[in-house]
Enzyme design. Structure first.
Site, PDB file in Angstrom:
ATOM      1  N   ALA A 110      -5.648   0.537  -3.562  1.00 30.13           N
ATOM      2  CA  ALA A 110      -4.483   0.146  -2.783  1.00 30.13           C
ATOM      3  C   ALA A 110      -4.638   0.658  -1.355  1.00 30.13           C
ATOM      4  O   ALA A 110      -5.544   1.438  -1.084  1.00 30.13           O
ATOM      5  CB  ALA A 110      -3.209   0.716  -3.394  1.00 30.13           C
ATOM      6  N   GLU A 145       0.279   5.971  -2.374  1.00 29.55           N
ATOM      7  CA  GLU A 145       0.374   5.157  -1.149  1.00 29.55           C
ATOM      8  C   GLU A 145       1.696   5.443  -0.435  1.00 29.55           C
ATOM      9  O   GLU A 145       1.742   5.515   0.791  1.00 29.55           O
ATOM     10  CB  GLU A 145       0.237   3.667  -1.458  1.00 29.55           C
ATOM     11  CG  GLU A 145      -1.019   3.278  -2.227  1.00 29.55           C
ATOM     12  CD  GLU A 145      -2.324   3.828  -1.663  1.00 29.55           C
ATOM     13  OE1 GLU A 145      -2.419   4.009  -0.438  1.00 29.55           O
ATOM     14  OE2 GLU A 145      -3.253   4.074  -2.461  1.00 29.55           O
ATOM     15  N   GLU A 192      -8.572  -0.376   6.869  1.00 29.91           N
ATOM     16  CA  GLU A 192      -9.258   0.920   6.748  1.00 29.91           C
ATOM     17  C   GLU A 192     -10.637   0.677   6.117  1.00 29.91           C
ATOM     18  O   GLU A 192     -10.733  -0.061   5.141  1.00 29.91           O
ATOM     19  CB  GLU A 192      -8.465   1.870   5.861  1.00 29.91           C
ATOM     20  CG  GLU A 192      -9.085   3.259   5.863  1.00 29.91           C
ATOM     21  CD  GLU A 192      -8.265   4.301   5.093  1.00 29.91           C
ATOM     22  OE1 GLU A 192      -7.242   3.950   4.491  1.00 29.91           O
ATOM     23  OE2 GLU A 192      -8.681   5.454   5.121  1.00 29.91           O
TER      24      GLU A 192
HETATM   25  N1  HT7 Z   1      -6.605   4.847   2.183  1.00 35.97           N
HETATM   26  C1  HT7 Z   1      -7.012   3.830   1.281  1.00 35.97           C
HETATM   27  C2  HT7 Z   1      -8.481   3.671   1.314  1.00 35.97           C
HETATM   28  C3  HT7 Z   1      -8.883   2.256   1.154  1.00 35.97           C
HETATM   29  C4  HT7 Z   1     -10.041   1.731   1.594  1.00 35.97           C
HETATM   30  C5  HT7 Z   1     -11.075   2.293   2.247  1.00 35.97           C
HETATM   31  C6  HT7 Z   1     -12.158   1.502   2.550  1.00 35.97           C
HETATM   32  C7  HT7 Z   1     -12.191   0.156   2.166  1.00 35.97           C
HETATM   33  C8  HT7 Z   1     -11.150  -0.382   1.519  1.00 35.97           C
HETATM   34  C9  HT7 Z   1     -10.096   0.409   1.230  1.00 35.97           C
HETATM   35  N2  HT7 Z   1      -8.978   0.119   0.593  1.00 35.97           N
HETATM   36  C10 HT7 Z   1      -8.244   1.251   0.575  1.00 35.97           C
HETATM   37  C11 HT7 Z   1      -6.579   4.033  -0.113  1.00 35.97           C
HETATM   38  C12 HT7 Z   1      -5.969   5.351  -0.368  1.00 35.97           C
HETATM   39  O1  HT7 Z   1      -6.641   6.344  -0.480  1.00 35.97           O
HETATM   40  O2  HT7 Z   1      -4.784   5.437  -0.451  1.00 35.97           O
HETATM   41 ZN    ZN Z   2      -5.129   7.714  -0.129  1.00 31.10          ZN
END
Ligand code: HT7
Ligand code: ZN
Length: 876
Positions: A264, A300, A123
């Site tokens: 995370a 998470e 992500e």
């Molecule tokens: N959904 C996850 C977001 C996230 C993220 C985004 C961009 C680069 C690295 C990253 N690591 C995690 C975390 C969350 O909101 O649960």
């Molecule tokens: Zn999240």
């Protein structure tokens, strides 16, 4: 870079049916073979080409239905693969082969190496750094993943879904196969390989299925994962009980890694965590660390339903999963701990981060309509304001109405890539409600200001409130429409009882919530027999700023009597903030800053009140921060004056309450055996707060030095170290404590992060020299994001006086750091830069220095898109 616009959204011309990946892992030359089965979407152009995303890729093989494609049928670049002349009617298979170098991946996006482990972060757009792919969240498919790797170095081969099987592979290698039956977008893909220890448990779901739970950590750290496992099981049970959501695979895995850009990641069945949010034991983790672990494990896990099973159609919808999931983790923590104390902590965080963002050049709507770099939209606005918007839906519809809407959302959209409009419609349809005006909360940036004026008329026994709402202009949004603002309120009588009005006119008022919908509303409460004291925005029912110069005596009355604990805290905070703002003015006029008798009395009465839970009393004693003062000023902020005024108020409280603080410090059982539960943590928080005040009153490091030496848990020990460092930075006791701490914990990276941070946050202009010296420390590591954040991040985000030096040296240091990190890790660089998001509020001398530093960044060639986007908006 070009902006991406929500209005340009189109579904892909091809539907992805299945993904079959084979990884031959190698530290510098990993082979990735990806087999994708597509068919052309019905009703789309039969000539349309298939366009796959890439990022720094080189193509080494391309097959269509297992046959080589002639070069005229495709065009390839590091960021794009276009294939033409594909079948119009029948499904077809594309096989793409790439070679990637995980060891050279310093961005920590895609497949990278950390401490000898292979790990992925996909992500938002990291999957395209692994293979050419339609890397967007509305392309969902089931995945099969085969992993081949050296057996001795990588006994563990993990991916999403359920384990299919494994076997030897040649003399030194082995392989494992995983299948994830739940269609998912590529951003939820994960692969981990290496040699790790494991903590195992099981969970039996509501319907009786047994799920294997595994937490993987570095060998030797297994005992420190016990609390995370406990939090995971409580999260699973809570989601069944409160949201009716069960887990859906045979196994749930968490892997802790020490190099990670964020907290995370919720990859399906295989969450990857920054080890900071997994590892804890009493000697090395504070109560705050335990609370964060509980919240992030829950967050998470909750994504499995809100994010994974129902995902986002496009990245503009990020709040659909993040705001909602933050709301869910907040509710979880509120149920596990004290609801009022949790709410106070949330609101503190919301104001510190989101209100600051919303008041500056980076302000944007919860659901933006354009972006240049999506990584820059993982913001406090999307997460925290997104959560507040969800909370307001629950406030407006009530508990049952909210549940009906959520149930419909799960029923209607399971398996979908959905939008914010889809989400809101479920609440409307399930309740027969109209949320069209309310939806402006998603689209209008800026924190609304609600101005309150009150009048009581004794002869007619009526109490009248005049409420005005105004939403400040924000980038790209010069004018706004009035919003639906749900304000929980109560009217208190002279002895603290709730006064019930005979009738209310001028606004909808139900269940203690007044619904403000117009730019001005005059609301009349009839049948009020005495002048009431207004308690408004109880529990922070709406994320707004109030402009309400409430009388000091009324605030003191609320601080003592309000039935809503949050509002008692708010009243004390309002009293203190008023004193601090007066103090800033007095100091600039050459007068002294002080605390009002009303504040001192309210605060000490609260601190002493054994009927109140210690965690609440500790929150009251924390008083507004320097950043709170700066935000309240709004402009012409001088961080040195803010610091001095705040310190004067704290000092006055400390002197007045000295005996009480001594008694509290002694009574809070700081040496009792450690337990991480909320009530024990609350006692430690109160005892620690008392120690802070005693240090101020006594002006002597002896007591903190004793607390440091005698502490048998990190919460008490680290607080004592902070008191020493922040109040007595040059004392021999402080030097000795810092050295002892370093000697004891030099092998524990997470604890050493605290050691760097505590020094980075010492107030005053001398700290910059310390930062420069600490950057030369043998344990400083510019490649480890946690370490960089612990020093450079802590200095620039949490040290207002040290960072905002009048001579601009703090800004120059940060600018140099950003330019140093940017080529290696642009996400980290861009996030550090947001420390300057409030630069326009500074007084002119500092403002000019800040602008110079920003312009020096902006004029540097070859900036990443991440940093370029932030710096352009900051100066825009
Ligand atoms: N959904 C996850 C977001 C996230 C993220 C985004 C961009 C680069 C690295 C990253 N690591 C995690 C975390 C969350 O909101 O649960
Ligand atoms: Zn999240």
């Amino acid at each position: 870079g070009q902006a991406i616009h929500l209005a340009d959204y189109r579904p892909t011309p091809f539907v992805l049916e299945r993904v079959d990946l084979t990884f031959e892992l190698d530290p510098t030359e990993t082979k990735v073979e990806s087999r994708l089965i597509f068919h052309r979407r019905e009703g789309t152009d039969p000539e349309a080409a298939l366009v796959l995303d890439g990022d720094e890729l080189t193509l080494s093989g391309l097959l269509l239905d297992q046959s080589e494609l002639p070069p005229e049928r495709y065009t390839v670049a590091p960021d794009r693969l276009e294939i033409r002349g594909l079948p119009a009617e029948t499904p077809f298979e594309i096989t793409v082969t790439t070679f990637i170098n995980p060891s050279a991946n310093t961005q920590l996006m895609g497949l990278y190496r950390t401490n000898g482990i292979y790990c992925t972060q996909c992500e938002a757009e990291g999957f395209r750094r692994i293979t050419y792919f339609p890397d967007r969240p509305d392309v969902l498919a089931p995945y099969t993943v085969n992993i081949i790797a050296d057996k001795a170095a990588n006994p563990l081969l993990l991916s999403n879904g359920n384990f299919l099987g494994g076997a030897g592979f040649g003399p030194d290698k082995h392989f494992a196969a995983w299948f994830d039956p739940h269609p998912k977008p590529s951003y939820l893909f994960a692969l981990v390989a290496g040699d790790l220890g494991v903590v195992e448990d099981t969970y039996t779901t509501l319907s009786g299925r047994e799920v294997a739970l595994k937490i993987y950590v570095e060998h030797g750290k297994e005992p420190r994962a016990a609390y995370a496992m406990d939090a995971l099981k409580r999260s699973m049970q809570w989601d069944e009980e409160v949201f009716g959501r069960e887990y859906d695979l045979d196994i749930f895995m968490i892997v802790a890694v020490s190099d990670f850009n964020m907290g995370a990641m919720e990859n399906k069945g295989l969450n990857v965590f920054n080890d900071k949010y997994v590892l804890a034991d009493p000697e090395t983790a504070t109560d705050a660390d335990y609370a964060n672990i509980e919240a992030i494990i829950a967050h998470e896990y909750f994504h499995n339903w809100t994010g994974n099973r129902i995902t986002c159609r496009d990245w503009f919808q990020l709040c659909l999963k993040e705001g909602l999931t933050v709301y869910r983790d907040h509710e979880f923590s509120a149920d596990q701990r004290s609801r009022a104390v949790k709410r106070i902590a949330e609101v503190r965080h919301l104001k510190q981060e989101q209100f600051a963002e919303d008041a500056g050049p980076l302000a944007h709507p919860v659901r933006p309509t354009a972006y240049r770099e999506i990584n820059n939209f993982y913001t406090a606005t999307v997460y925290e304001k997104g959560s507040e918007v969800t909370r307001m839906i629950a406030t407006i519809l009530g508990r049952d109405g909210f549940k009906k809407g959520m149930d419909l959302y799960f029923e209607r959209h399971d398996g979908d890539a959905a939008t914010v409009e889809d989400f809101v419609k479920c609440f409307e349809d399930a309740n027969g409600a109209d949320l069209s005006q309310f939806s402006l909360w998603y689209h209008q940036a800026g924190t609304p200001v609600v101005t309150v004026a009150e009048a009581y008329d004794a002869p007619t026994r009526t109490y009248t409130l005049t409420l005005d709402q105004a939403i400040p202009a924000t980038p790209g949004q010069p004018s706004k429409k009035p919003m639906h603002i749900p304000l929980a309120l109560g009217l208190l009588g002279a002895s603290g009882e709730e006064l019930a009005p005979a009738s209310v006119s001028g606004a909808d008022f139900a269940d203690g919530v007044l619904h403000l919908k117009e730019s001005r509303q005059v609301v009349t409460f009839a049948g009020i027999g005495e002048r009431p004291v207004l308690s408004i925005n109880r529990s922070f029912s709406a994320p707004v700023n109030l402009s309400f110069p409430q009388a000091e005596a009324d605030r003191a009355h609320l601080a003592r009597h309000d039935g809503d604990l949050f509002s008692r805290w708010q009243a004390i905070t309002d009293l203190a903030l008023k004193d601090m703002l007066d103090g800033v003015r007095h100091l600039t006029e050459g007068r002294n800053a002080a605390a009002s008798p009303a504040l001192i009395e309210a605060l000490i009465a609260t601190a002493r009140d054994g009927a109140l839970e210690p965690a609440f009393r500790a929150q009251a004693l924390a008083l507004p921060s320097e950043a709170d003062i700066a935000r309240a000023l709004g402009e012409n902020s001088d961080p040195d004056a803010n610091h001095a005024a705040r310190r004067a108020v704290l000092h006055a409280v400390a002197e007045a309450g000295r005996a009480d603080f001594e008694a509290i410090h002694a009574a809070m059982g700081l040496h009792e055996p450690y337990s991480p539960d909320a009530s024990s943590a609350g006692r430690r928080a109160l005892g620690n707060a008392a120690l802070s005040y005693l240090a101020l009153a006594e002006g002597d490091p002896a007591r903190a030095a004793r607390a440091f030496a005698e502490a048998d848990n990190m919460t008490v020990q680290f607080h004592a170290l902070s008191v020493l460092a922040h109040h007595f930075p040059d004392a021999a006791e402080t030097r000795a404590a810092l050295a002892a701490f370093e000697a004891r914990f030099r092998d524990n990276a997470l604890v050493m992060d605290k050691w760097f941070s505590v020094q980075a946050t010492i107030p005053g202009e001398a700290t910059l020299g310390r930062i420069e010296a600490l950057m030369e420390h043998p344990l400083y590591n510019a490649r480890n994001p946690n370490r960089v954040r612990s020093l450079i991040g802590a200095f620039s985000f949490q040290n207002a006086t040290g960072f905002n030096r009048r001579d601009g040296a703090g800004y120059r240091l940060l600018a140099a750091q950003i330019l140093d990190h940017d080529p290696r890790n642009p996400q980290l660089a861009a996030r550090l830069l947001t420390a300057m998001r409030s630069w326009r509020m500074l007084e002119p001398t500092r403002g000019a220095e800040a602008e110079k530093a920003l312009r020096s960044i902006q004029s540097t060639p070859a900036l990443s898109r991440d940093v370029k986007d932030i710096v352009d908006r900051m100066l825009g």
